[in-house]
Write an enzyme that holds these catalytic residues in place. Structure first.
Site, PDB file in Angstrom:
ATOM      1  N   CYS A 112      42.405  32.684  41.010  1.00 42.76           N
ATOM      2  CA  CYS A 112      43.527  31.772  40.723  1.00 42.76           C
ATOM      3  C   CYS A 112      43.448  30.476  41.521  1.00 42.76           C
ATOM      4  O   CYS A 112      44.149  29.514  41.213  1.00 42.76           O
ATOM      5  CB  CYS A 112      44.853  32.479  41.006  1.00 42.76           C
ATOM      6  N   HIS A 252      51.088  28.226  42.023  1.00 41.87           N
ATOM      7  CA  HIS A 252      50.407  29.085  41.059  1.00 41.87           C
ATOM      8  C   HIS A 252      51.458  29.931  40.339  1.00 41.87           C
ATOM      9  O   HIS A 252      52.323  30.533  40.961  1.00 41.87           O
ATOM     10  CB  HIS A 252      49.409  29.976  41.792  1.00 41.87           C
ATOM     11  N   ASN A 282      50.412  34.584  33.687  1.00 35.95           N
ATOM     12  CA  ASN A 282      49.533  34.124  34.761  1.00 35.95           C
ATOM     13  C   ASN A 282      48.189  33.720  34.136  1.00 35.95           C
ATOM     14  O   ASN A 282      47.445  34.575  33.659  1.00 35.95           O
ATOM     15  CB  ASN A 282      49.357  35.280  35.761  1.00 35.95           C
TER      16      ASN A 282
HETATM   17  N1  ACO Z   1      56.053  48.609  31.848  1.00 37.12           N
HETATM   18  C1  ACO Z   1      56.870  49.587  32.242  1.00 37.12           C
HETATM   19  N2  ACO Z   1      56.717  50.246  33.397  1.00 37.12           N
HETATM   20  C2  ACO Z   1      55.703  49.891  34.192  1.00 37.12           C
HETATM   21  C3  ACO Z   1      54.799  48.868  33.842  1.00 37.12           C
HETATM   22  C4  ACO Z   1      55.006  48.218  32.599  1.00 37.12           C
HETATM   23  N3  ACO Z   1      54.215  47.236  32.168  1.00 37.12           N
HETATM   24  N4  ACO Z   1      53.897  48.720  34.802  1.00 37.12           N
HETATM   25  C5  ACO Z   1      54.195  49.615  35.743  1.00 37.12           C
HETATM   26  N5  ACO Z   1      55.283  50.334  35.372  1.00 37.12           N
HETATM   27  C6  ACO Z   1      55.924  51.404  36.094  1.00 37.12           C
HETATM   28  C7  ACO Z   1      55.000  52.073  37.095  1.00 37.12           C
HETATM   29  O1  ACO Z   1      54.183  53.017  36.448  1.00 37.12           O
HETATM   30  C8  ACO Z   1      55.989  52.680  38.042  1.00 37.12           C
HETATM   31  O2  ACO Z   1      56.505  53.882  37.500  1.00 37.12           O
HETATM   32  P1  ACO Z   1      56.597  55.189  38.406  1.00 37.12           P
HETATM   33  O3  ACO Z   1      57.564  54.809  39.503  1.00 37.12           O
HETATM   34  O4  ACO Z   1      57.116  56.183  37.436  1.00 37.12           O
HETATM   35  O5  ACO Z   1      55.220  55.428  38.881  1.00 37.12           O
HETATM   36  C9  ACO Z   1      57.131  51.678  38.081  1.00 37.12           C
HETATM   37  O6  ACO Z   1      56.993  50.897  36.884  1.00 37.12           O
HETATM   38  C10 ACO Z   1      57.087  50.776  39.288  1.00 37.12           C
HETATM   39  O7  ACO Z   1      55.759  50.304  39.419  1.00 37.12           O
HETATM   40  P2  ACO Z   1      55.346  49.295  40.550  1.00 37.12           P
HETATM   41  O8  ACO Z   1      53.893  48.958  40.399  1.00 37.12           O
HETATM   42  O9  ACO Z   1      55.801  49.800  41.853  1.00 37.12           O
HETATM   43  O10 ACO Z   1      56.228  48.057  40.117  1.00 37.12           O
HETATM   44  P3  ACO Z   1      56.508  46.732  40.878  1.00 37.12           P
HETATM   45  O11 ACO Z   1      57.941  46.542  41.031  1.00 37.12           O
HETATM   46  O12 ACO Z   1      55.630  46.557  42.070  1.00 37.12           O
HETATM   47  O13 ACO Z   1      56.021  45.651  39.804  1.00 37.12           O
HETATM   48  C11 ACO Z   1      54.141  44.214  39.411  1.00 37.12           C
HETATM   49  C12 ACO Z   1      54.682  45.637  39.369  1.00 37.12           C
HETATM   50  C13 ACO Z   1      54.908  43.361  38.439  1.00 37.12           C
HETATM   51  C14 ACO Z   1      52.664  44.227  39.012  1.00 37.12           C
HETATM   52  C15 ACO Z   1      54.301  43.656  40.850  1.00 37.12           C
HETATM   53  O14 ACO Z   1      53.756  44.544  41.794  1.00 37.12           O
HETATM   54  C16 ACO Z   1      53.676  42.317  40.996  1.00 37.12           C
HETATM   55  O15 ACO Z   1      54.187  41.327  40.537  1.00 37.12           O
HETATM   56  N6  ACO Z   1      52.547  42.210  41.728  1.00 37.12           N
HETATM   57  C17 ACO Z   1      51.817  40.998  41.882  1.00 37.12           C
HETATM   58  C18 ACO Z   1      50.757  41.028  40.912  1.00 37.12           C
HETATM   59  C19 ACO Z   1      50.272  39.694  40.449  1.00 37.12           C
HETATM   60  O16 ACO Z   1      50.988  38.762  40.214  1.00 37.12           O
HETATM   61  N7  ACO Z   1      48.951  39.641  40.297  1.00 37.12           N
HETATM   62  C20 ACO Z   1      48.349  38.547  39.720  1.00 37.12           C
HETATM   63  C21 ACO Z   1      47.115  38.177  40.402  1.00 37.12           C
HETATM   64  S1  ACO Z   1      47.385  37.579  41.987  1.00 37.12           S
HETATM   65  C22 ACO Z   1      48.247  36.270  41.755  1.00 37.12           C
HETATM   66  O17 ACO Z   1      48.054  35.579  40.788  1.00 37.12           O
HETATM   67  C23 ACO Z   1      49.237  35.990  42.745  1.00 37.12           C
END
Ligand code: ACO
Length: 325
Positions: A112, A252, A282
């Site tokens: 990114c 970003h 993203n």
């Molecule tokens: N739809 C529904 N449920 C989902 C999904 C989905 N797409 N994805 C995950 N879940 C579920 C999980 O399985 C989990 O269920 P469980 O508790 O039964 O196991 C629950 O939702 C919570 O999952 P988490 O991964 O803990 O959810 P979180 O609140 O952390 O959100 C997310 C996930 C959105 C990916 C978050 O961690 C995030 O934004 N991370 C940053 C990632 C990012 O932006 N990366 C891009 C590259 S780096 C950059 O550009 C900055």
């Protein structure tokens, strides 16, 4: 000698994929995606919309705004992790598309951060007076590098390209004020993508699940917020200006929760932060230059305004740049 941006451009694929569309592919729902990421839609590249083709389309607009022809370019740098070939570089394909016969061209792999790393290099080339007109692009078609069965990742990303033409100025009141770039390879596992399988006998093909994004979302989230805050604070100190003097913050576009956290920790007013992640998701290296171009074309800043750019991505990589328009 200072470095200024002479023109910006962006290009997005025609096809819009909504959260509702995703509901038909994986076990997810619109409300979950919106509440966790703020994303509503993303663009998906199709025929004629490969990474280098989107990059070339964005570049033509940037060159048009700069009033330059492609032959006037000395260098083309593309930040990308999703070109259709490993060799030649995406930048060489862009050079061919544009007919930029007098330039040399190469890619940057900084996920990114590809665009802001490229901008940092352009600034240094221009200040050293070696190259006068440099095209820096961030372009991705990550839709082709996603595991569409992994709901943790495939909901987040989209395709697109943004470009900026950099040139020099003797006006001491304008230009790139400073930048700081960082990476920490020890954290590679948090966000990575394998290369195609290797024939090196020491590398087990079984260890290579395929060339798509693998991510530990929660950990990435924590590092992203802290790293973006630290790089902005570090840069403001380095350049010796305050947050108050920044007209627009273009971070970003990873997701709205990350952005909200960064802005809150910095104590920066939300109404001076540019956000388009709900529409595009993203777009990795393309996110900052697309946002910069949209903000520019919407007239959100003008000559003399200070703009802050900041990014974070796989590597891990992160950094910030300040430019006085
Ligand atoms: N739809 C529904 N449920 C989902 C999904 C989905 N797409 N994805 C995950 N879940 C579920 C999980 O399985 C989990 O269920 P469980 O508790 O039964 O196991 C629950 O939702 C919570 O999952 P988490 O991964 O803990 O959810 P979180 O609140 O952390 O959100 C997310 C996930 C959105 C990916 C978050 O961690 C995030 O934004 N991370 C940053 C990632 C990012 O932006 N990366 C891009 C590259 S780096 C950059 O550009 C900055």
């Amino acid at each position: 000698m200072g470095t200024v941006i002479l023109g910006t451009g962006s290009s997005l694929p025609k096809r819009i994929m909504t959260n509702k569309d995703l509901e038909t592919i994986i076990d997810t729902d619109d409300a979950w995606i919106q509440s966790r990421t703020g994303i509503r839609n993303r663009r998906i590249g199709g025929a004629g919309e490969q990474t280098h083709q989107l990059a070339a389309a964005a570049s033509r607009k940037a060159l048009g705004m700069a009033g330059l022809s492609a032959e006037e370019l000395d260098l083309i740098v593309v930040g990308t992790i999703s070109s259709h070939m490993l060799m030649p570089s995406c930048a060489c394909f862009v050079q061919k598309e544009l007919g930029a016969t007098n330039a040399f061209a190469y890619d940057i792999n900084a996920a990114c951060c590809g665009f802001i790393y490229g901008m940092d290099m352009a600034d240094k080339y221009i200040r050293s007076e070696h190259h006068k007109k440099i095209l820096v692009i961030g372009a991705e078609t990550l839709s082709g590098r996603l595991n569409w069965k992994d709901r943790n990742t495939c909901i987040l990303f989209g395709d697109g390209a943004g470009a900026a033409v950099f040139g020099h100025t003797r006006d001491k009141e304008r230009g790139v004020l400073g930048s700081n770039m960082h990476s920490d390879g020890r954290l590679w596992k948090l966000l990575h993508m394998h290369a195609p399988p290797s024939y090196n006998p020491d590398l087990e093909v079984a260890d290579n699940p395929g060339a798509y994004i693998i991510m530990e979302g929660r950990e990435v989230f924590k590092y992203a917020v802290k790293a973006m805050e630290d790089s902005v604070r570090g840069l403001l100190k380095q350049v010796n200006i305050s947050l108050d003097s920044i007209k627009l913050f273009i971070p970003h576009q990873a997701n709205t929760r990350i952005l909200k956290n960064v802005v809150e920790r910095l104590g920066f007013p939300e109404d001076r932060v540019f956000v388009n992640v709900p529409d595009y998701g993203n777009t990795s290296a393309a996110s900052v230059p697309i946002a910069l171009d949209e903000a520019n074309r919407q007239g959100l800043f003008s000559r003399g305004d200070t703009i802050l750019l900041c990014s974070f991505g796989g590597g891990l990589t992160w950094g910030a740049s300040l430019i006085k328009w």
